[in-house]
Design a protein around this motif. Structure first.
Motif, PDB file in Angstrom:
ATOM      1  N   ARG A   9       0.906  -1.187  -0.001  1.00 30.60           N
ATOM      2  CA  ARG A   9      -0.051   0.049   0.017  1.00 30.60           C
ATOM      3  C   ARG A   9       0.870   1.377  -0.120  1.00 30.60           C
ATOM      4  N   ILE A  10       0.604   2.011  -0.685  1.00 29.23           N
ATOM      5  CA  ILE A  10       1.194   3.467  -0.862  1.00 29.23           C
ATOM      6  C   ILE A  10       0.278   4.557  -1.103  1.00 29.23           C
ATOM      7  N   GLY A  11       0.052   5.064   0.090  1.00 29.22           N
ATOM      8  CA  GLY A  11      -1.141   5.892   0.200  1.00 29.22           C
ATOM      9  C   GLY A  11      -2.590   5.222   0.079  1.00 29.22           C
ATOM     10  N   LYS A  12      -3.211   5.876  -0.845  1.00 25.36           N
ATOM     11  CA  LYS A  12      -4.587   5.303  -1.159  1.00 25.36           C
ATOM     12  C   LYS A  12      -4.364   3.985  -1.983  1.00 25.36           C
ATOM     13  N   TRP A  13      -3.381   3.845  -2.869  1.00 24.92           N
ATOM     14  CA  TRP A  13      -3.163   2.853  -3.985  1.00 24.92           C
ATOM     15  C   TRP A  13      -2.625   1.443  -3.334  1.00 24.92           C
ATOM     16  N   PHE A  14      -3.095   0.466  -3.914  1.00 22.35           N
ATOM     17  CA  PHE A  14      -2.305  -0.976  -3.763  1.00 22.35           C
ATOM     18  C   PHE A  14      -1.728  -1.223  -5.020  1.00 22.35           C
ATOM     19  N   VAL A  15      -0.354  -1.427  -4.660  1.00 20.47           N
ATOM     20  CA  VAL A  15       0.480  -1.791  -5.939  1.00 20.47           C
ATOM     21  C   VAL A  15       1.130  -3.154  -5.873  1.00 20.47           C
ATOM     22  N   LYS A  16       1.304  -3.755  -6.890  1.00 21.50           N
ATOM     23  CA  LYS A  16       2.139  -5.013  -6.841  1.00 21.50           C
ATOM     24  C   LYS A  16       3.502  -4.789  -7.481  1.00 21.50           C
ATOM     25  N   PRO A  17       4.507  -4.818  -6.284  1.00 22.37           N
ATOM     26  CA  PRO A  17       5.973  -4.713  -6.971  1.00 22.37           C
ATOM     27  C   PRO A  17       6.301  -5.732  -7.779  1.00 22.37           C
ATOM     28  N   TYR A  18       7.600  -5.182  -8.570  1.00 22.54           N
ATOM     29  CA  TYR A  18       8.050  -6.041  -9.665  1.00 22.54           C
ATOM     30  C   TYR A  18       9.193  -6.799  -8.774  1.00 22.54           C
ATOM     31  N   GLU A  19       9.576  -7.845  -9.343  1.00 18.50           N
ATOM     32  CA  GLU A  19      10.514  -8.959  -8.572  1.00 18.50           C
ATOM     33  C   GLU A  19      11.763  -8.157  -9.117  1.00 18.50           C
ATOM     34  N   LYS A  20      12.915  -8.347  -8.562  1.00 20.06           N
ATOM     35  CA  LYS A  20      14.362  -7.847  -8.579  1.00 20.06           C
ATOM     36  C   LYS A  20      14.625  -7.714 -10.034  1.00 20.06           C
ATOM     37  N   ASP A  21      14.557  -8.854 -10.763  1.00 18.96           N
ATOM     38  CA  ASP A  21      15.147  -8.944 -12.312  1.00 18.96           C
ATOM     39  C   ASP A  21      13.879  -9.004 -13.129  1.00 18.96           C
ATOM     40  N   GLU A  22      12.570  -8.640 -12.710  1.00 16.20           N
ATOM     41  CA  GLU A  22      11.625  -8.489 -13.615  1.00 16.20           C
ATOM     42  C   GLU A  22      11.348  -7.367 -14.461  1.00 16.20           C
ATOM     43  N   LYS A  23      11.262  -7.374 -15.657  1.00 18.18           N
ATOM     44  CA  LYS A  23      11.257  -6.153 -16.385  1.00 18.18           C
ATOM     45  C   LYS A  23       9.859  -5.629 -16.649  1.00 18.18           C
ATOM     46  N   PRO A  24       9.587  -4.524 -16.777  1.00 18.98           N
ATOM     47  CA  PRO A  24       8.337  -3.888 -16.868  1.00 18.98           C
ATOM     48  C   PRO A  24       7.756  -4.218 -18.335  1.00 18.98           C
ATOM     49  N   ILE A  25       7.480  -5.263 -18.673  1.00 18.15           N
ATOM     50  CA  ILE A  25       6.726  -5.690 -19.988  1.00 18.15           C
ATOM     51  C   ILE A  25       5.352  -6.059 -19.781  1.00 18.15           C
ATOM     52  N   ASN A  26       4.938  -6.899 -18.978  1.00 15.44           N
ATOM     53  CA  ASN A  26       3.588  -7.198 -18.842  1.00 15.44           C
ATOM     54  C   ASN A  26       2.999  -6.344 -17.743  1.00 15.44           C
ATOM     55  N   LYS A  27       2.622  -5.219 -18.179  1.00 14.97           N
ATOM     56  CA  LYS A  27       2.138  -4.141 -17.078  1.00 14.97           C
ATOM     57  C   LYS A  27       0.825  -4.444 -16.490  1.00 14.97           C
ATOM     58  N   SER A  28      -0.178  -5.119 -16.880  1.00 14.52           N
ATOM     59  CA  SER A  28      -1.435  -5.676 -16.847  1.00 14.52           C
ATOM     60  C   SER A  28      -1.481  -6.252 -15.181  1.00 14.52           C
ATOM     61  N   GLU A  29      -0.312  -6.797 -14.762  1.00 13.15           N
ATOM     62  CA  GLU A  29      -0.380  -7.685 -13.796  1.00 13.15           C
ATOM     63  C   GLU A  29       0.046  -6.586 -12.771  1.00 13.15           C
TER      64      GLU A  29
END
Length: 207
Positions: free
Chosen positions: A138-158
């Motif tokens: 949780r960051i403020g009012k938002w719930f966010v799923k962090p990326y894994e250490k070596d994961e690239k931001p390709i499939n952003k829908s997850e």
């Protein structure tokens, strides 16, 4: 015209909404428990895991009982509110012995604005726990799923961010509006990040 079509030609099966009917309040019950700490303590005194309110609140969350706690204007005083339907929870297993039951209520006696607001917070607590169990943060009012250490931001829908607001529809239906957003990629801070920040001569920014 087929009943599965609306006047603008769109099929109802293809329609989506960010509004959801969560619960019918008919038959809901609640109880307010109070703990009175030292009256000489400031309103914002620190709390610990052994705190009677937090201990009881944690037990309620684990038992999937809707609950919320809050500080009172009276120094040292805090409250724990529980909401449920049907049979009463086993309070002896959930509530710390230092807490005193001070008020009971049910749907038939009416739901005040204060009680309704606390119920919304209790539902939000339950949603937060479910999302945390699915690796969201949780960051403020938002719930966010962090990326894994070596994961690239390709499939952003997850990794879409979500936030919730609640309202009462009609006399008894609790609904939520889910807001979806796309934020910058979020990663957990590691020792490697801290080392890079300490070694950097300029302000450190993530990639």
């Amino acid at each position: 015209m087929s009943s599965c079509f609306v006047p603008n030609g769109a099929s109802l099966e293809d329609c989506h909404s960010n509004l959801f009917d969560l619960a019918d309040l008919t038959g809901i019950k609640w109880r307010r428990f109070v703990w009175q700490g030292p009256t000489s303590a400031p309103i914002l005194f620190p709390v610990t895991d052994e705190d009677p309110i937090l201990c009881s609140f944690s037990r309620c969350l684990k038992a999937d009982v809707l609950s919320v706690w809050r500080r009172h204007q009276t120094p040292g005083r805090r409250e724990l509110w529980l909401f449920w339907w049907g049979e009463d929870p086993n309070f002896s297993e959930l509530i710390h012995p230092e807490l005193a039951g001070e008020e009971d209520g049910m749907w038939e006696t009416g739901l005040s604005y204060e009680c309704r607001t606390l119920l919304f917070k209790a539902i939000h607590n339950l949603l937060e726990r479910c999302l945390m169990n699915r690796s969201f943060v949780r960051i403020g009012k938002w719930f966010v799923k962090p990326y894994e250490k070596d994961e690239k931001p390709i499939n952003k829908s997850e990794h879409l961010s979500c936030a919730f607001t609640f309202f009462l529809h009609g006399e008894s239906h609790v609904c939520t509006c889910v807001e979806i957003n796309q934020h910058q990629p979020v990663y957990h801070v590691t020792e490697e990040h801290l080392t890079l920040a300490q070694q950097s001569n300029s302000p450190f920014q993530g990639e």
